[in-house]
Design an enzyme around this catalytic site. Structure first.
Site, PDB file in Angstrom:
ATOM      1  N   TYR A 107       0.791  -1.226   0.000  1.00 50.88           N
ATOM      2  CA  TYR A 107       0.000   0.000   0.000  1.00 50.88           C
ATOM      3  C   TYR A 107       0.826   1.280   0.000  1.00 50.88           C
ATOM      4  CZ  TYR A 107      -3.505  -3.459   1.092  1.00 50.88           C
ATOM      5  OH  TYR A 107      -4.306  -4.560   1.039  1.00 50.88           O
ATOM      6  N   PRO A 120     -11.115  -0.236  -3.171  1.00 48.98           N
ATOM      7  CA  PRO A 120     -12.322  -0.906  -3.655  1.00 48.98           C
ATOM      8  C   PRO A 120     -13.564  -0.031  -3.481  1.00 48.98           C
ATOM      9  CG  PRO A 120     -11.128  -2.229  -2.026  1.00 48.98           C
ATOM     10  CD  PRO A 120     -10.615  -0.833  -1.929  1.00 48.98           C
ATOM     11  N   HIS A 343      -7.569   1.359   0.992  1.00 48.59           N
ATOM     12  CA  HIS A 343      -7.324  -0.037   1.343  1.00 48.59           C
ATOM     13  C   HIS A 343      -6.259  -0.271   2.415  1.00 48.59           C
ATOM     14  CE1 HIS A 343      -7.742  -4.213   0.851  1.00 48.59           C
ATOM     15  NE2 HIS A 343      -7.941  -4.258  -0.446  1.00 48.59           N
ATOM     16  N   SER A 554     -11.562 -11.981  -5.362  1.00 49.98           N
ATOM     17  CA  SER A 554     -11.861 -11.968  -3.943  1.00 49.98           C
ATOM     18  C   SER A 554     -13.316 -12.289  -3.684  1.00 49.98           C
ATOM     19  CB  SER A 554     -11.560 -10.589  -3.386  1.00 49.98           C
ATOM     20  OG  SER A 554     -11.827 -10.597  -2.021  1.00 49.98           O
TER      21      SER A 554
END
Length: 626
Positions: A107, A120, A343, A554
């Site tokens: 990240y 997301p 995220h 996912s």
């Protein structure tokens, strides 16, 4: 290297009881301290799993070459053993040997924009309001619901989640509120004010690209009711009737290095710095959006997904965001609603647990009208825009427009069956869907590819994720057999069951901390830290192929009829997320238009066909009743 679609296989919490007002001090710490520490797997075990995972995705020559490199790496007294010992020492010293490294690698050091590439989005069920009153009433109730959830976090009364009978780490719940990402020139950081001496009592509301600070607690510490919040939202709406000509929020959509420069520029001014601080400290953000452009019903959800993920561009709602903010709830005038989250702080399941709670909360009737008390005017956050900042905004608009035009996103509601069918066949729904993805990909491209599915490591203290590699020797045998007319149907059934069971077994290993991906990453980072030259296994073609996830997937299960989505992690790949409901499955499929070989609608079509063909195969050959 992307946010690696770190989204996970965890049972949702279900609706939580309205929070207890009793604070249970120390409960969170006691629970966390009792969790096991993440183990470092045995070196040979991980390397064996690595070689096995390569078989379906690399050539025989490449595999043989890699096998030699692996053998050299693990010789007694060799570099692999040295790095393994270094990792084991690190694991003894730290609460979690991986979490800090993972946060940075996946990240904070990731330099692509967070928009599309990392953060997301979530589409929530369309609400039945069609006017301003309805929009603000729903937004007010949603805010009240989030504050209700927050009180459980504050009071440490949040029910502990379990996976396979094991309690899970709850730390991520303490990271998602009152937090924000901050850009840096080479590495970003995350600030969290939840546990500060004076925790924030305000949220940020954005309307027409204008930012407001809205206090959501009275001076005695009690939260505002939804009626009171509604009045405040009306004040905000009425004082921001025109769109701001300079949508400062759009700066947060830029490449991280570019945004870091613009950020330092922006906060030189005291007024700007105070406004940015207010946004960063706020509990969360609510974006009151213009309605989504009218389109036919079949593409409406794709458009809404775009609004949630990126805001639709500078002419629509992208200026109505601060993309560095961990939680941004989006409520549009036409009833479409959802969220986007940054995220770094958390995976999907804690976010979805919050969403489930809030969506259930919004359905509760107002039993009593709350008394109208005089409330202060929400504070408008001002920005002084210099010519340089104006120029930065223009560039950010152009870059975002290019990114949005490149994104190909498709929502698919698979109506034929849900998790009910695989369960009736005694098969894991997640593994069944993953094998269908392998079949769909193979039918389009004639080969298997490196496939990422996120596995939760939350059985361990501060655990984040590891990788379930869905492309296996068994899945490849099945997808090849499925297209081979010489293979008897009964054998295809056996190949299918074997592939599903192999995926289930990999999942079980991964959640116990026995997958190899994070272990290999740890060895690689240990080599960098020890300043030894990079071992050959990490410079190898097979390693590059293994880390190039053409399918980044996912499962994010929720009680709410929603679905999460994200961009692909490689230019020629797909981002696929799904929420298996009892009798249907919500899918999102993304690709990039700039890649001629990928197409989201085609992948969705082949996925639907794969699921139906697998059902037909099983129905035509029922299991013998025991």
């Amino acid at each position: 290297m992307l946010a690696f679609a770190a989204r996970t296989v965890v049972k949702p919490l279900g609706l939580l009881k309205p929070s207890s007002l009793m604070k249970v001090s120390g409960r969170f710490k006691a629970h966390q301290d009792a969790l096991p520490r993440l183990p470092v797997p045995p070196l040979q075990q991980s390397l064996d799993y690595y070689l096995k995972a390569l078989q379906p995705i690399v050539s025989e020559e490449e595999w043989a070459h890699t096998k030699q490199l692996v053998d050299e790496f693990q010789t007694s007294g060799g570099v692999g053993e040295r790095l393994q010992k270094g990792l084991e020492r690190r694991a003894k010293k730290m609460e979690n040997w991986l979490s800090e490294w993972w946060l940075k690698t996946a990240y904070l050091q990731f330099r692509q924009p967070v928009v599309i590439y990392s953060s997301p989005g979530v589409i929530l069920p369309k609400q039945d309001f069609v006017d301003l009153q309805g929009q603000l009433r729903f937004a007010a109730k949603l805010i009240e619901g989030v504050l209700d959830f927050k009180s459980m976090i504050d009071n440490e009364t949040l029910p502990v989640e379990f996976l396979g009978g094991q309690p899970l780490c709850m730390n991520q719940y303490y990271q998602i509120l009152s937090s924000c990402r901050v850009p840096g020139p080479k590495q970003d950081s995350v600030v969290n004010f939840l546990k500060s001496k004076r925790p924030p009592t305000h949220i940020t509301v954005v309307h027409n690209y204008q930012f407001f600070e809205l206090d959501v607690y009275h001076s005695d510490g009690t939260p505002l009711t939804s009626d009171q919040i509604f009045v405040q939202l009306e004040k905000i709406w009425n004082s921001s009737l025109q769109s701001n000509k300079e949508p400062v929020g759009i700066l947060t959509s830029n490449h991280r290095n570019t945004w870091a420069k613009a950020y330092n520029n922006l906060i030189k001014d005291k007024v700007n710095r105070e406004s940015v601080n207010s946004i960063q400290k706020s509990i969360f953000t609510v974006c009151l959006d213009k309605q989504v452009p009218r389109v036919s019903d079949d593409v409406y959800r794709n458009h809404v997904a775009g609004q949630m993920l990126h805001g639709g561009g500078s002419k629509f709602n992208s200026g109505n965001r601060w993309f560095d903010k961990t939680l941004q709830f989006i409520v549009a005038e036409d009833g479409s609603c959802g969220m986007v989250y940054e995220h770094a702080a958390a995976e999907g399941p804690p976010i979805v647990a919050l969403v489930d709670h809030v969506m259930e909360y919004t359905k509760k009737p107002e039993l009593v009208r709350s008394p109208m008390v005089p409330l202060p005017m929400p504070k408008k956050l001002r920005f002084n825009i210099t010519p340089e900042i104006k120029n930065d905004i223009e560039k950010a608009k152009q870059n975002l427009s290019i990114m949005i035009q490149d994104l190909d996103i498709m929502m698919l509601t698979f109506h034929h069956f849900g998790k009910d069918f695989p369960k009736s066949e005694k098969l894991s729904p997640d593994a069944f869907i993953q094998v269908a993805l392998q079949l769909a990909y193979y039918r389009i491209y004639g080969q298997a590819c490196a496939t990422y599915e996120s596995a939760s490591l939350r059985m361990f203290h501060l655990g984040r994720t590891d990788t379930i590699r869905s492309a296996s020797i068994d899945s490849l045998a099945f997808v090849k057999g499925m297209g081979d007319s010489t293979v008897p149907e009964q054998q295809k059934v056996e190949l299918l069951r074997k592939a599903v069971q192999a995926h289930r077994a990999y999942t079980d290993r991964a959640i116990r901390g026995e997958a190899f991906d994070r272990h290999l990453l740890g060895l690689k980072l240990q080599a960098i830290e020890d300043l030894v030259s990079m071992p050959d296994i990490f410079m190898d073609t097979s390693y590059a192929i293994a880390m190039h996830f053409n399918l980044s997937t996912s499962q994010v299960p929720a009680k709410t009829d929603c679905v999460m989505f994200f961009g692909p992690v490689v230019p020629d790949g797909y981002g696929i997320c799904y929420n298996p409901m009892e009798a249907h499955i919500n899918f999102s499929v993304s690709a990039y238009n700039s890649c001629a070989e990928t197409n989201a609608a085609r992948m969705a079509h082949y996925l639907e066909k794969a699921l139906l063909d697998m059902r037909t195969l099983l129905q035509n050959h029922p299991r013998a009743k025991l």
